[in-house]
Design an enzyme around this catalytic site. Structure first.
Site, PDB file in Angstrom:
ATOM      1  N   GLU A 177      24.120  61.846  29.943  1.00 32.29           N
ATOM      2  CA  GLU A 177      24.512  62.670  30.836  1.00 32.29           C
ATOM      3  C   GLU A 177      24.130  64.267  30.848  1.00 32.29           C
ATOM      4  O   GLU A 177      24.864  64.920  30.143  1.00 32.29           O
ATOM      5  CB  GLU A 177      26.013  62.732  31.420  1.00 32.29           C
ATOM      6  CG  GLU A 177      26.623  61.322  31.971  1.00 32.29           C
ATOM      7  CD  GLU A 177      28.159  61.264  32.217  1.00 32.29           C
ATOM      8  OE1 GLU A 177      28.943  62.220  31.944  1.00 32.29           O
ATOM      9  OE2 GLU A 177      28.533  60.428  32.858  1.00 32.29           O
ATOM     10  N   GLU A 194      27.264  53.706  33.779  1.00 27.07           N
ATOM     11  CA  GLU A 194      28.626  54.011  33.574  1.00 27.07           C
ATOM     12  C   GLU A 194      29.356  54.385  34.737  1.00 27.07           C
ATOM     13  O   GLU A 194      28.952  55.208  35.779  1.00 27.07           O
ATOM     14  CB  GLU A 194      28.696  55.334  32.493  1.00 27.07           C
ATOM     15  CG  GLU A 194      29.946  55.706  32.185  1.00 27.07           C
ATOM     16  CD  GLU A 194      30.031  57.212  31.298  1.00 27.07           C
ATOM     17  OE1 GLU A 194      29.356  57.017  30.123  1.00 27.07           O
ATOM     18  OE2 GLU A 194      30.789  57.882  31.664  1.00 27.07           O
TER      19      GLU A 194
HETATM   20  C1  IDC Z   1      35.404  60.558  27.900  1.00 27.27           C
HETATM   21  C2  IDC Z   1      36.511  59.632  27.098  1.00 27.27           C
HETATM   22  C3  IDC Z   1      37.468  60.397  26.295  1.00 27.27           C
HETATM   23  C4  IDC Z   1      36.724  61.427  25.322  1.00 27.27           C
HETATM   24  C5  IDC Z   1      35.536  62.258  26.029  1.00 27.27           C
HETATM   25  C6  IDC Z   1      34.846  63.166  25.114  1.00 27.27           C
HETATM   26  O1  IDC Z   1      36.894  58.827  27.984  1.00 27.27           O
HETATM   27  O2  IDC Z   1      38.341  59.719  25.669  1.00 27.27           O
HETATM   28  O3  IDC Z   1      37.632  62.385  24.789  1.00 27.27           O
HETATM   29  O4  IDC Z   1      34.761  61.544  26.824  1.00 27.27           O
HETATM   30  O5  IDC Z   1      34.201  64.022  25.884  1.00 27.27           O
HETATM   31  C7  IDC Z   1      31.599  60.787  31.358  1.00 27.27           C
HETATM   32  C8  IDC Z   1      30.996  60.662  30.022  1.00 27.27           C
HETATM   33  C9  IDC Z   1      32.173  60.187  28.905  1.00 27.27           C
HETATM   34  C10 IDC Z   1      33.829  60.599  29.315  1.00 27.27           C
HETATM   35  C11 IDC Z   1      33.758  59.934  30.474  1.00 27.27           C
HETATM   36  C12 IDC Z   1      35.278  60.258  30.996  1.00 27.27           C
HETATM   37  O6  IDC Z   1      29.774  59.942  29.815  1.00 27.27           O
HETATM   38  O7  IDC Z   1      31.648  60.264  27.552  1.00 27.27           O
HETATM   39  O8  IDC Z   1      34.439  59.832  28.234  1.00 27.27           O
HETATM   40  N1  IDC Z   1      33.051  60.480  31.518  1.00 27.27           N
HETATM   41  O9  IDC Z   1      35.573  61.583  31.079  1.00 27.27           O
HETATM   42  N2  IDC Z   1      30.977  61.072  32.326  1.00 27.27           N
HETATM   43  C13 IDC Z   1      31.881  61.119  33.388  1.00 27.27           C
HETATM   44  C14 IDC Z   1      33.275  60.858  32.869  1.00 27.27           C
END
Ligand code: IDC
Length: 303
Positions: free
Chosen positions: A141, A228
């Site tokens: 992303e 995702e």
């Molecule tokens: C989130 C995980 C969380 C972690 C965080 C770190 O769920 O546990 O602490 O990342 O930054 C994304 C991202 C993905 C995110 C997820 C939810 O690709 O890494 O994971 N998310 O926030 N994009 C949109 C949402």
């Protein structure tokens, strides 16, 4: 028949991902959480159960580059690389597809660690030359400062590195603003075959505006893969929005787009598909799954 026997080598044809016989292929499956956070799910028992119990045909291996034991920061490179390989080897053994996800996030631009990315993808593609199971997601992303021009420059550097070993590999490419600006790719696509653009949604945050944008691009023939998503908020937590989630499912059905769920984890947050404290690596019952997990399982099993 396992998924690989069913579809064979994948190819991007027009706006579709297709199988060896030219049929449309929608890949459904789950993403790991950060591999350094949750390595235990990368095992035969779990991958087999994801295939046979959850209806997953594809597993995404999320290799964080920057955060918490990131591959390019404070992570154990060798250990993380071995974990990616373990996941790919298991996918090959089980006849499922696997996405090697270079999980950029906090660093915003894929150019930040482009040298590392080049080394990683050169090495991985050399170890799995021509592997029909393996899909390369070269930047999770991009966000913040990252423009589509930056992403293009990065992709134009990384894709040839992969293609030198795997000329036919499918490569998934993210767009700016957390893989939400697919219209920029539509206006100025990459000049390579077998490229598919990623779109990520979190249904409780991303509603009609993003669906409309996605639909416009799909209508115009842009190949899109949702590598995702969740039905929660974009924070990864918050109550699922079932109504928005149903609309997303409907849209992806209409255009035959594949979908990978976030994430294989038993954390406290609502996007972790297993209930907090669930230790199981297979044999999950309704009681083990959060609403998110049940939602994905329902879709994957009945596709
Ligand atoms: C989130 C995980 C969380 C972690 C965080 C770190 O769920 O546990 O602490 O990342 O930054 C994304 C991202 C993905 C995110 C997820 C939810 O690709 O890494 O994971 N998310 O926030 N994009 C949109 C949402």
């Amino acid at each position: 028949m396992d998924p690989l026997q069913k579809y064979g080598r994948l190819k991007v044809c027009g706006d579709r991902l297709t199988g060896e016989k030219g049929e449309t292929v929608r890949l459904f499956g789950m993403s790991t959480h950060g591999l350094a956070w949750q390595p235990k799910y990368v095992c035969r028992e779990c991958f087999e159960a994801l295939r046979d119990e959850m209806g997953c045909e594809c597993i995404r291996l999320a290799l964080y580059t920057h955060q918490y034991k990131g591959y390019c920061t404070d992570g154990d490179k060798e250990e993380l690389y071995a974990l990616v390989k373990k996941g790919i080897d298991l996918a090959i053994e089980l006849g499922i597809y696997v996405i090697a996800d270079w999980h950029i996030l906090m660093e915003e631009s894929p150019l930040t660690y482009a040298d590392e990315a080049e080394r990683f993808f050169a090495s991985l593609s050399a170890e799995y030359p021509g592997c029909p199971n393996l899909i390369y997601e070269i930047c999770n992303e991009p966000n913040g400062v990252a423009t589509w021009e930056d992403i293009k420059a990065y992709a134009e550097r990384i894709i040839p590195v992969i293609r030198a070993n795997s000329p036919e590999a499918v490569v998934a490419v993210g767009t700016p603003e957390w893989a939400q600006r697919c219209e920029l790719a539509l206006a100025d696509p990459l000049d390579f075959d077998n490229v598919i653009y990623t779109l990520h949604f979190y249904a409780a945050t991303h509603g009609k505006f993003l669906r409309d944008r996605a639909e416009k691009c799909l209508e115009a023939g842009l190949p899109i893969f949702v590598t995702e998503c969740s039905i929660t908020e974009a924070t990864g937590d918050g109550a699922p929005d079932m109504e928005s989630a149903a609309k997303w499912a409907e849209l992806l059905d209409l255009y035959q787009v594949g979908m990978i769920g976030w994430s294989l984890s038993a954390g406290f947050d609502q996007s972790s598909v297993f209930k907090q404290g669930c230790e199981k690596l297979s044999g999950w019952s309704d009681e083990d799954l959060k609403p998110t997990g049940k939602w994905f399982r329902e879709i994957f099993r009945h596709k």
